[in-house]
Design a protein around this motif. Sequence first.
Motif, short mmCIF file in Angstrom:
data_model
loop_
_atom_site.label_atom_id
_atom_site.label_comp_id
_atom_site.label_asym_id
_atom_site.label_seq_id
_atom_site.Cartn_x
_atom_site.Cartn_y
_atom_site.Cartn_z
N UNK A 232 25.11 30.66 48.50
CA UNK A 232 24.75 31.60 49.57
C UNK A 232 24.04 32.83 49.00
N UNK A 233 24.48 33.27 47.82
CA UNK A 233 23.85 34.43 47.20
C UNK A 233 22.42 34.11 46.79
N UNK A 234 22.22 32.93 46.24
CA UNK A 234 20.87 32.49 45.87
C UNK A 234 19.96 32.46 47.09
N UNK A 235 20.47 31.96 48.22
CA UNK A 235 19.69 31.94 49.46
C UNK A 235 19.26 33.34 49.87
N UNK A 236 20.19 34.28 49.77
CA UNK A 236 19.87 35.66 50.15
C UNK A 236 18.82 36.25 49.21
N UNK A 237 18.93 35.95 47.93
CA UNK A 237 17.95 36.45 46.95
C UNK A 237 16.57 35.89 47.25
N UNK A 238 16.49 34.59 47.51
CA UNK A 238 15.20 33.96 47.81
C UNK A 238 14.63 34.51 49.11
N UNK A 239 15.48 34.73 50.10
CA UNK A 239 15.05 35.25 51.40
C UNK A 239 14.45 36.66 51.25
N UNK A 240 14.95 37.41 50.27
CA UNK A 240 14.43 38.76 50.04
C UNK A 240 13.11 38.76 49.27
N UNK A 241 12.65 37.57 48.85
CA UNK A 241 11.38 37.48 48.15
C UNK A 241 11.49 37.52 46.64
N UNK A 242 12.72 37.44 46.12
CA UNK A 242 12.92 37.41 44.67
C UNK A 242 13.05 35.97 44.20
N UNK A 243 12.76 35.76 42.93
CA UNK A 243 12.90 34.43 42.33
C UNK A 243 14.30 34.32 41.75
N UNK A 244 15.16 33.45 42.31
CA UNK A 244 16.57 33.44 41.90
C UNK A 244 16.89 32.43 40.80
N UNK A 245 17.93 32.73 40.07
CA UNK A 245 18.56 31.76 39.17
C UNK A 245 20.04 32.13 39.03
N UNK A 246 20.83 31.18 38.62
CA UNK A 246 22.26 31.37 38.47
C UNK A 246 22.65 31.24 37.01
N UNK A 247 23.51 32.14 36.55
CA UNK A 247 24.06 32.06 35.19
C UNK A 247 25.58 32.12 35.30
N UNK A 248 26.25 31.43 34.41
CA UNK A 248 27.70 31.43 34.49
C UNK A 248 28.36 31.26 33.14
N UNK A 249 29.62 31.62 33.09
CA UNK A 249 30.44 31.49 31.89
C UNK A 249 31.78 30.88 32.27
#
Length: 277
Positions: A232-249
């Motif tokens: 859902x966070x990635x969707x919001x980032x893309x909707x705002x016009x930013x290029x999203x990616x996810x990083x995790x540990x």
Amino acid sequence: MSASPSLHSLSVIVATLRAAGCVFAEDEAQLLVSTARTPADLTAMVDRRVAGLPLEHVLGWADFCGLRIAVDPGVFVPRPRTEFLIGQAAALARPGAVVVDLCCGSGAVGAALAAAEDRVELHAVDIDPVAVRCARRNLAAVGGHVYEGDLYAPLSAALRGRVDVLVASAPYVPTDAIGLLPPEARIHEPRVALDGGADGLDIVRRVIAEAPLWLAPEGHLLVETSERQAAQTVEAVARAGLIPRVAGSDELDATAVIGTWSAPAANAPDTRRPSAR
């Protein structure tokens, strides 16, 4: 001068903490002993810890990214998982970068980024006046500017389009899950630092929606979230016009969503607009 109780006294402290439910009683006892200035101070600190106050509130500080961060009573305690966010942000920063830390709490994120990267221009914001006072203490040595207010509202308009790294460890616990948090958090930390609304993303969405207005060309937004909320966070980032990616540990049980602002072409209109609140 720290208190120096006998081994017997230390063992009593460990047993007392363990009986109160402290899982890491031995480590906590050593920290209390090394921090207390007098035996009476030590006794009072043990009593406060047994009463359920977070260890960091009892000590007056938290160990975060190798730094000793002042944490006043009633201020959100920086989490070890957020050190992952720092690593991601530091990798994207450059000397002299303009850094904005939203929902800054104690200022731990800004302090850690300033320690990791030289000469950053640091701005931090929190809505809680108690947190703001604490953050000002922690960021004074690195020349950080700390503002009290709601997200971007107190920032100078001169920062628009200039922010290289925008980082937010915003509240992302769903309202219905607040009651499931450990008592240390739900009782002793401000609800405003925990409660992210029905799905936990109310504040995060607001951070994301206005980010393009503030980011410099090729600037980066980094948002801490949970693995469950990442899509859902990635969707919001893309909707705002930013290029999203996810990083995790997996080690830190940490998830960050990173959005990069790709500036419009030189002859194209800049369509960035402040979002409605």
